[in-house]
Design a protein around this motif. Structure first.
Motif, PDB file in Angstrom:
ATOM      1  N   SER A 197       3.827  21.788   2.999  1.00 35.18           N
ATOM      2  CA  SER A 197       3.848  23.189   2.570  1.00 35.18           C
ATOM      3  C   SER A 197       3.298  23.338   1.152  1.00 35.18           C
ATOM      4  N   LEU A 198       3.696  22.430   0.266  1.00 41.92           N
ATOM      5  CA  LEU A 198       3.225  22.479  -1.112  1.00 41.92           C
ATOM      6  C   LEU A 198       1.724  22.201  -1.180  1.00 41.92           C
ATOM      7  N   THR A 199       1.263  21.255  -0.369  1.00 45.29           N
ATOM      8  CA  THR A 199      -0.166  20.927  -0.322  1.00 45.29           C
ATOM      9  C   THR A 199      -0.985  22.161   0.053  1.00 45.29           C
ATOM     10  N   GLU A 200      -0.508  22.890   1.048  1.00 41.05           N
ATOM     11  CA  GLU A 200      -1.208  24.089   1.501  1.00 41.05           C
ATOM     12  C   GLU A 200      -1.098  25.218   0.475  1.00 41.05           C
ATOM     13  N   LYS A 201       0.086  25.386  -0.090  1.00 36.72           N
ATOM     14  CA  LYS A 201       0.321  26.449  -1.069  1.00 36.72           C
ATOM     15  C   LYS A 201      -0.567  26.292  -2.295  1.00 36.72           C
ATOM     16  N   LEU A 202      -0.705  25.060  -2.774  1.00 36.46           N
ATOM     17  CA  LEU A 202      -1.489  24.802  -3.977  1.00 36.46           C
ATOM     18  C   LEU A 202      -2.968  24.551  -3.666  1.00 36.46           C
ATOM     19  N   LYS A 203      -3.313  24.641  -2.383  1.00 39.55           N
ATOM     20  CA  LYS A 203      -4.689  24.401  -1.930  1.00 39.55           C
ATOM     21  C   LYS A 203      -5.215  23.070  -2.482  1.00 39.55           C
ATOM     22  N   THR A 204      -4.398  22.055  -2.293  1.00 37.77           N
ATOM     23  CA  THR A 204      -4.686  20.730  -2.836  1.00 37.77           C
ATOM     24  C   THR A 204      -5.753  20.013  -2.005  1.00 37.77           C
ATOM     25  N   ALA A 205      -6.751  19.481  -2.683  1.00 37.88           N
ATOM     26  CA  ALA A 205      -7.787  18.701  -1.999  1.00 37.88           C
ATOM     27  C   ALA A 205      -7.201  17.366  -1.572  1.00 37.88           C
ATOM     28  N   THR A 206      -7.332  17.038  -0.300  1.00 33.32           N
ATOM     29  CA  THR A 206      -6.784  15.782   0.210  1.00 33.32           C
ATOM     30  C   THR A 206      -7.849  15.014   0.997  1.00 33.32           C
ATOM     31  N   LYS A 207      -7.675  13.709   1.009  1.00 35.15           N
ATOM     32  CA  LYS A 207      -8.511  12.847   1.844  1.00 35.15           C
ATOM     33  C   LYS A 207      -7.622  11.761   2.409  1.00 35.15           C
ATOM     34  N   THR A 208      -7.701  11.561   3.714  1.00 31.31           N
ATOM     35  CA  THR A 208      -6.836  10.603   4.394  1.00 31.31           C
ATOM     36  C   THR A 208      -7.649   9.460   4.977  1.00 31.31           C
ATOM     37  N   TYR A 209      -7.132   8.250   4.787  1.00 31.23           N
ATOM     38  CA  TYR A 209      -7.733   7.053   5.366  1.00 31.23           C
ATOM     39  C   TYR A 209      -6.693   6.384   6.265  1.00 31.23           C
ATOM     40  N   TYR A 210      -7.061   6.135   7.513  1.00 30.46           N
ATOM     41  CA  TYR A 210      -6.254   5.274   8.370  1.00 30.46           C
ATOM     42  C   TYR A 210      -6.919   3.903   8.346  1.00 30.46           C
ATOM     43  N   VAL A 211      -6.125   2.870   8.165  1.00 30.45           N
ATOM     44  CA  VAL A 211      -6.701   1.535   8.009  1.00 30.45           C
ATOM     45  C   VAL A 211      -6.040   0.541   8.962  1.00 30.45           C
ATOM     46  N   LYS A 212      -6.789  -0.506   9.238  1.00 26.33           N
ATOM     47  CA  LYS A 212      -6.275  -1.624  10.035  1.00 26.33           C
ATOM     48  C   LYS A 212      -6.086  -2.804   9.099  1.00 26.33           C
ATOM     49  N   ASP A 213      -4.854  -3.282   8.978  1.00 30.15           N
ATOM     50  CA  ASP A 213      -4.570  -4.403   8.080  1.00 30.15           C
ATOM     51  C   ASP A 213      -5.074  -5.715   8.675  1.00 30.15           C
ATOM     52  N   LEU A 214      -5.807  -6.473   7.868  1.00 30.88           N
ATOM     53  CA  LEU A 214      -6.248  -7.816   8.244  1.00 30.88           C
ATOM     54  C   LEU A 214      -5.311  -8.814   7.576  1.00 30.88           C
ATOM     55  N   GLU A 215      -4.954  -9.867   8.259  1.00 26.82           N
ATOM     56  CA  GLU A 215      -3.930 -10.789   7.755  1.00 26.82           C
ATOM     57  C   GLU A 215      -2.679  -9.980   7.386  1.00 26.82           C
ATOM     58  N   PRO A 216      -2.113  -9.225   8.341  1.00 33.35           N
ATOM     59  CA  PRO A 216      -1.039  -8.269   8.015  1.00 33.35           C
ATOM     60  C   PRO A 216       0.229  -8.907   7.462  1.00 33.35           C
ATOM     61  N   LEU A 217       0.871  -8.149   6.594  1.00 33.25           N
ATOM     62  CA  LEU A 217       2.136  -8.560   6.000  1.00 33.25           C
ATOM     63  C   LEU A 217       3.300  -8.087   6.858  1.00 33.25           C
ATOM     64  N   THR A 218       4.449  -8.723   6.687  1.00 34.86           N
ATOM     65  CA  THR A 218       5.667  -8.280   7.357  1.00 34.86           C
ATOM     66  C   THR A 218       6.311  -7.166   6.543  1.00 34.86           C
ATOM     67  N   LYS A 219       7.266  -6.497   7.138  1.00 34.52           N
ATOM     68  CA  LYS A 219       7.998  -5.455   6.418  1.00 34.52           C
ATOM     69  C   LYS A 219       8.701  -6.039   5.195  1.00 34.52           C
ATOM     70  N   GLU A 220       9.281  -7.208   5.360  1.00 37.45           N
ATOM     71  CA  GLU A 220       9.963  -7.855   4.241  1.00 37.45           C
ATOM     72  C   GLU A 220       8.992  -8.130   3.098  1.00 37.45           C
ATOM     73  N   GLN A 221       7.785  -8.560   3.427  1.00 35.80           N
ATOM     74  CA  GLN A 221       6.780  -8.831   2.398  1.00 35.80           C
ATOM     75  C   GLN A 221       6.319  -7.548   1.722  1.00 35.80           C
ATOM     76  N   TRP A 222       6.167  -6.482   2.502  1.00 39.58           N
ATOM     77  CA  TRP A 222       5.759  -5.203   1.921  1.00 39.58           C
ATOM     78  C   TRP A 222       6.841  -4.650   0.990  1.00 39.58           C
TER      79      TRP A 222
END
Length: 256
Positions: free
Chosen positions: A119-144
């Motif tokens: 809602s705040l993003t839309e209200k303030l007309k905030t410029a956004t850019k989204t990246y979806y990525v695929k992790d290589l050599e992925p970490l575990t949740k514990e490591q993250w």
């Protein structure tokens, strides 16, 4: 006798089938248990969002992002969530998050904190850019979830890499060799290479160090030489330093 023999075979076959089903089910449960414990799921959704906010709205936006991050990491389906601003451009904010799947992320988007941020993003007309990525050599949740220590002067670097067509596998192979050594450095908290979805030549690294001294050690660490050679010879728009983002964490700010 034929009927008796047939019944005997049928019972044996049924017993084998039941045993096989039980074995398969047991293996599936064991795999699921392992995935839950390690936090490495085949459907992990990794998302980076960049927000460019008007200077006068930075504090308000940081507050909303902080609430989002804190709510995220309290969810059992969340792997990691962190928010930063850029050192050299403080009105540019980053939200980095990983979830156990797209459905889990979508479910969280219905939560109060997620709706408030949207809602705040839309209200303030905030410029956004989204990246979806695929992790290589992925970490575990514990490591993250590993964090810097209270006495550390944490340094976080994100590097975007756009390789020349045909060189991307060389880049991945180079990192495959170097990654275990990078992660074993005493000054490294987190080190991840990811491929940006939708373009096989684009990558992003996420590097969290305990201090600038640890980063300088990394730059002089022999295993990094092949990586630097690639960055100096095989990207579309050199110098590679133009793709570096120095990030300052403001949420969740958890420390050992």
């Amino acid at each position: 006798m034929k009927t008796t023999a047939y019944k005997s075979i049928s019972k044996t076959t049924l017993a084998i089938a039941v045993y096989a089903f039980a074995l398969i089910t047991s293996n599936m449960k064991a795999q699921d248990s392992y995935r839950i414990k390690t936090g490495v799921l085949t459907e992990t959704t990794s998302k980076l969002t960049r927000y460019e906010v008007n200077e006068q709205n930075v504090a308000q936006f940081q507050k909303a992002l902080t609430a989002y991050v804190r709510a995220s990491i309290s969810s059992k389906e969340n792997i990691m969530a962190e928010a930063f601003y850029e050192q050299d451009k403080t009105n540019v904010l980053w939200l980095i998050e990983r979830w156990n799947g797209k459905n889990q992320l979508e479910n969280f988007s219905k939560k109060t904190e997620a709706k408030a941020l949207q809602s705040l993003t839309e209200k303030l007309k905030t410029a956004t850019k989204t990246y979806y990525v695929k992790d290589l050599e992925p970490l575990t949740k514990e490591q993250w979830r590993r964090t810097s220590k209270k006495e550390d002067n944490q340094l976080v670097i994100m590097l975007f890499v756009d390789g020349k067509k045909g060189t991307e596998q060389n880049f991945k192979d180079t990192y495959h060799v170097a990654m275990p050594q990078f992660r074993s450095e005493p000054g490294v908290v987190t080190y991840q290479l990811s491929e940006i979805e939708g373009d096989e030549t684009q990558f992003v690294t996420y590097e969290k160090f305990r201090s600038n001294d640890a980063f300088q050690y990394h730059l002089n660490f022999p295993p990094i030489k092949p990586v630097i050679e690639y960055l100096e010879t095989s990207i579309k728009k050199p110098p590679f330093q133009n793709g570096i983002h120095n990030l300052i964490e403001f949420a969740p700010l958890t420390r050992e």
